[in-house]
Design a protein around this motif. Sequence first.
Motif, PDB file in Angstrom:
ATOM      1  N   ILE A 188     -25.648 -36.108 -84.865  1.00 31.67           N
ATOM      2  CA  ILE A 188     -26.126 -37.365 -84.316  1.00 31.67           C
ATOM      3  C   ILE A 188     -27.570 -37.206 -83.860  1.00 31.67           C
ATOM      4  N   ILE A 195     -27.879 -43.056 -78.893  1.00 29.74           N
ATOM      5  CA  ILE A 195     -27.721 -42.808 -80.318  1.00 29.74           C
ATOM      6  C   ILE A 195     -28.691 -43.677 -81.118  1.00 29.74           C
ATOM      7  N   VAL A 198     -27.085 -41.202 -87.448  1.00 30.89           N
ATOM      8  CA  VAL A 198     -26.386 -39.975 -87.821  1.00 30.89           C
ATOM      9  C   VAL A 198     -27.040 -39.413 -89.069  1.00 30.89           C
ATOM     10  N   VAL A 210     -21.352 -44.666 -82.528  1.00 24.99           N
ATOM     11  CA  VAL A 210     -20.595 -43.704 -83.340  1.00 24.99           C
ATOM     12  C   VAL A 210     -19.219 -43.529 -82.720  1.00 24.99           C
TER      13      VAL A 210
END
Length: 442
Positions: A188, A195, A198, A210
Amino acid sequence: MGPVPDPVTSDTAHPAKTDVVVIGGGIIGTSTALELAERGISVVLCEKGTIAAEQSSRNWGWVRKMGRDPRELPLIIESLRLFENLNARTGAETGFAKSGILYTCADEAEVARNEAWLEHARPYQLDTRMLSAAETAKLLPGMGTKFAGGLYTASDGRAEPQKAAPAVARAAQAKGAVILQNCAVRGIERSGGRISGVVTERGRIDCAGVVLAGGAWSNLFCGNLGIDLPQLKVMNSVLRTEPLSGLPETNTWSAKYAFRKRLDGGYTVADGDANDVEIVPNTFRYFTKFMPAMRSQWKALRIHLSGAFLNEWNTPRQWQLDQVTPFERLRILDPAPNRKATEGALQSLIAAHPGFAGAKVAQHWAGMIDVTPDAVPVISPVESLPGFIIATGFSGHGFGIGPGAGKLAADLVTNARPVVDPSAFRLSRFFDGSKIELIGGI
């Protein structure tokens, strides 16, 4: 070699951007993807191997409320409601049927233990009840063994592990989800503490959320992120028979065997209690947290020291996102089954019910179960990484609870009102001083 799940055709394009990436193509991951897609949220599901190739196709196929830890009951009640409509929702056969589930009681001590569980479950107003010896015998026509009684839930049932997750995955695709098989997520990326995307073995996908539904692989994935997820692996071995007729329809558990009828007319059979546990480095890393479970389940564990210790010792726990990861080196966990356990279970079943004497074994297999210290799953945000939801550690209970767990994970990653109170499933319970205890049956 494990059972062969129904096939799912992968999407060919590798999207550059999506709202949510789901990691893992078992029943939890596919259910999460379907929930998100039905809400109009763009989602990409990445599976390092193929859909349902690991424990989601290798479990017993039981869908039960009975015997569960009370913390799981609200979620399994929702999951059973979803299972009832799953064929219509997916447009496919998942094999779900309300066949009832019976736990037999060999003696009065087992009767007392099951009655104690009923007290835990009473607030949920289940249809579970204790059966007398005569009522138990009536539910198991042809059974030669006489039981002291049984715990029975008529509304519990079964579904087909090789069909359910693939059906859910194809339904998610039909709603707009992208399914990428043989596409491992390496890690990640973050931006501003959240985030931002990915990195898969095929490239980067921008995303803000995620969901990790990686089953037995989740501890390893989290470790590379600096997240401590207490989790071990337990192996359970199973066999299936060729079709048989005139035998019980009710899923039945006893200490030496458990069986349920399959959609193809055969039976899935396993040892009612025993599981195989390999001593590995994580055994020592999490020894203290798993002590309550070890004490409670000691008689049901076959503990081994073998090559698995060195395999785990030599598996990298840290890697860069431009490096080949352990998820690419081993796509599917396919352990050799403990045939002594499966054959012993079948012989015990034949001794108890002569009608199974003609059973022909079609296949043996084993699967790796992802377990937590209290045998309750983690379905939880991670405070240190906003946008990251863990949905793992289902401890052998994941198939039946899968649709409900997927719904809860979808709620958490989108900040929707959760379908049930998620506090019992928080990751932090293993570190905030909460008592670690096991409540419930198998």
